[in-house]
Design a protein around this motif. Structure first.
Motif, PDB file in Angstrom:
ATOM      1  N   CYS A 115       9.777  11.361  -2.885  1.00 56.72           N
ATOM      2  CA  CYS A 115      10.028  10.166  -2.058  1.00 56.72           C
ATOM      3  C   CYS A 115       8.993   9.081  -2.321  1.00 56.72           C
ATOM      4  CB  CYS A 115      10.052  10.541  -0.580  1.00 56.72           C
ATOM      5  SG  CYS A 115      11.531  11.463  -0.141  1.00 56.72           S
ATOM      6  N   ARG A 116       7.769   9.502  -2.612  1.00 62.90           N
ATOM      7  CA  ARG A 116       6.734   8.506  -2.950  1.00 62.90           C
ATOM      8  C   ARG A 116       7.126   7.766  -4.226  1.00 62.90           C
ATOM      9  NH1 ARG A 116       1.018  11.064  -1.016  1.00 62.90           N
ATOM     10  NH2 ARG A 116       1.899  12.143   0.768  1.00 62.90           N
ATOM     11  N   GLN A 117       7.668   8.501  -5.179  1.00 63.78           N
ATOM     12  CA  GLN A 117       8.084   7.885  -6.446  1.00 63.78           C
ATOM     13  C   GLN A 117       9.197   6.866  -6.199  1.00 63.78           C
ATOM     14  OE1 GLN A 117       6.690   8.420  -9.496  1.00 63.78           O
ATOM     15  NE2 GLN A 117       8.114   6.987 -10.448  1.00 63.78           N
ATOM     16  N   VAL A 118      10.155   7.226  -5.364  1.00 61.54           N
ATOM     17  CA  VAL A 118      11.281   6.330  -5.074  1.00 61.54           C
ATOM     18  C   VAL A 118      10.798   5.102  -4.286  1.00 61.54           C
ATOM     19  CG1 VAL A 118      13.472   6.152  -3.815  1.00 61.54           C
ATOM     20  CG2 VAL A 118      13.004   8.150  -5.238  1.00 61.54           C
ATOM     21  N   LEU A 119       9.878   5.342  -3.380  1.00 60.16           N
ATOM     22  CA  LEU A 119       9.295   4.250  -2.593  1.00 60.16           C
ATOM     23  C   LEU A 119       8.568   3.262  -3.508  1.00 60.16           C
ATOM     24  CD1 LEU A 119       9.082   3.608   0.428  1.00 60.16           C
ATOM     25  CD2 LEU A 119       7.029   5.031   0.525  1.00 60.16           C
ATOM     26  N   LEU A 120       7.834   3.811  -4.460  1.00 63.83           N
ATOM     27  CA  LEU A 120       7.100   2.959  -5.397  1.00 63.83           C
ATOM     28  C   LEU A 120       8.066   2.119  -6.234  1.00 63.83           C
ATOM     29  CD1 LEU A 120       4.379   2.104  -6.618  1.00 63.83           C
ATOM     30  CD2 LEU A 120       4.658   3.955  -8.273  1.00 63.83           C
ATOM     31  N   GLU A 121       9.157   2.728  -6.651  1.00 61.76           N
ATOM     32  CA  GLU A 121      10.141   1.978  -7.453  1.00 61.76           C
ATOM     33  C   GLU A 121      10.707   0.811  -6.634  1.00 61.76           C
ATOM     34  OE1 GLU A 121      11.308   3.170 -10.665  1.00 61.76           O
ATOM     35  OE2 GLU A 121      12.955   1.761 -10.971  1.00 61.76           O
ATOM     36  N   SER A 122      10.960   1.048  -5.342  1.00 61.15           N
ATOM     37  CA  SER A 122      11.462  -0.047  -4.497  1.00 61.15           C
ATOM     38  C   SER A 122      10.431  -1.170  -4.441  1.00 61.15           C
ATOM     39  CB  SER A 122      11.710   0.450  -3.068  1.00 61.15           C
ATOM     40  OG  SER A 122      12.621   1.507  -3.062  1.00 61.15           O
ATOM     41  N   GLU A 123       9.175  -0.785  -4.356  1.00 57.99           N
ATOM     42  CA  GLU A 123       8.099  -1.781  -4.265  1.00 57.99           C
ATOM     43  C   GLU A 123       7.966  -2.574  -5.566  1.00 57.99           C
ATOM     44  OE1 GLU A 123       4.433  -0.850  -1.875  1.00 57.99           O
ATOM     45  OE2 GLU A 123       3.503  -1.067  -3.835  1.00 57.99           O
TER      46      GLU A 123
END
Ligand code: THU
Length: 159
Positions: A115-123
């Motif tokens: 989820c951190r990886q996906v969150l970073l991609e959104s950012e």
């Protein structure tokens, strides 16, 4: 050998210190835990995402009898926000959870690596930081950017 140290800063905030907007987001994340489908773990997670037009998108963890096919609350909310509101920026994501006893966790719940990886991609995609509220009943942690949750990260600059 060169030793590199990384420091991460986050704020510990109390529920009564939250702004009205953050308080509403916490309520939304807590409500979302009741829509979790988690018969296998009994751990019900809720995530609420605030978009830049004020829209709040919620998600909860959705498990499956083929365990790896389940989905975390954060990714459910982030992917829904991306698919329904692709041009909106995410301002904040708020995460809360209830354990097998049905009570909200006392410690702040922290997103898994995926989820951190996906969150970073959104950012990275929206080019502005996403605030993160990790909520427990005893403490709330506020983190200013997904980068702080995922140092030395993989992002699309490598591709
Ligand atoms: N889970 C989440 O939804 N978010 C997290 O940040 C950590 C874990 C879910 C996955 C699974 O359904 C359950 O919690 C137990 O791991």
């Amino acid at each position: 050998m060169k030793r590199i140290e990384i420091s991460i800063s986050y704020c510990k905030v109390e529920e009564k210190e939250l702004s009205e907007e953050d308080r509403a987001l916490l309520d939304a994340a807590r409500k979302a835990t009741y829509r979790s489908y988690s018969p296998y773990s009994g751990f019900s997670v809720g995530a609420a995402v605030l978009l830049d037009d004020g829209t709040v998108v919620e998600g909860s963890n959705q498990e499956n009898c083929s365990y790896p096919q389940g989905q975390c609350a954060e990714r459910t909310a982030l992917f829904y926000a991306g698919s329904r509101y692709p041009d909106r920026k995410i301002l904040t994501i708020c995460i809360a959870a209830r354990g097998t006893d049905g009570a909200f966790t006392s410690s702040p719940i922290s997103p898994c690596g995926g989820c951190r990886q996906v969150l970073l991609e959104s950012e990275v995609r929206q080019k502005t930081p996403i605030g993160i509220l990790l909520c427990g009943t005893d403490a709330i942690y506020r983190i200013d950017s997904a980068r702080d949750l995922l140092p030395i990260s993989f992002d699309n600059s490598y591709l």
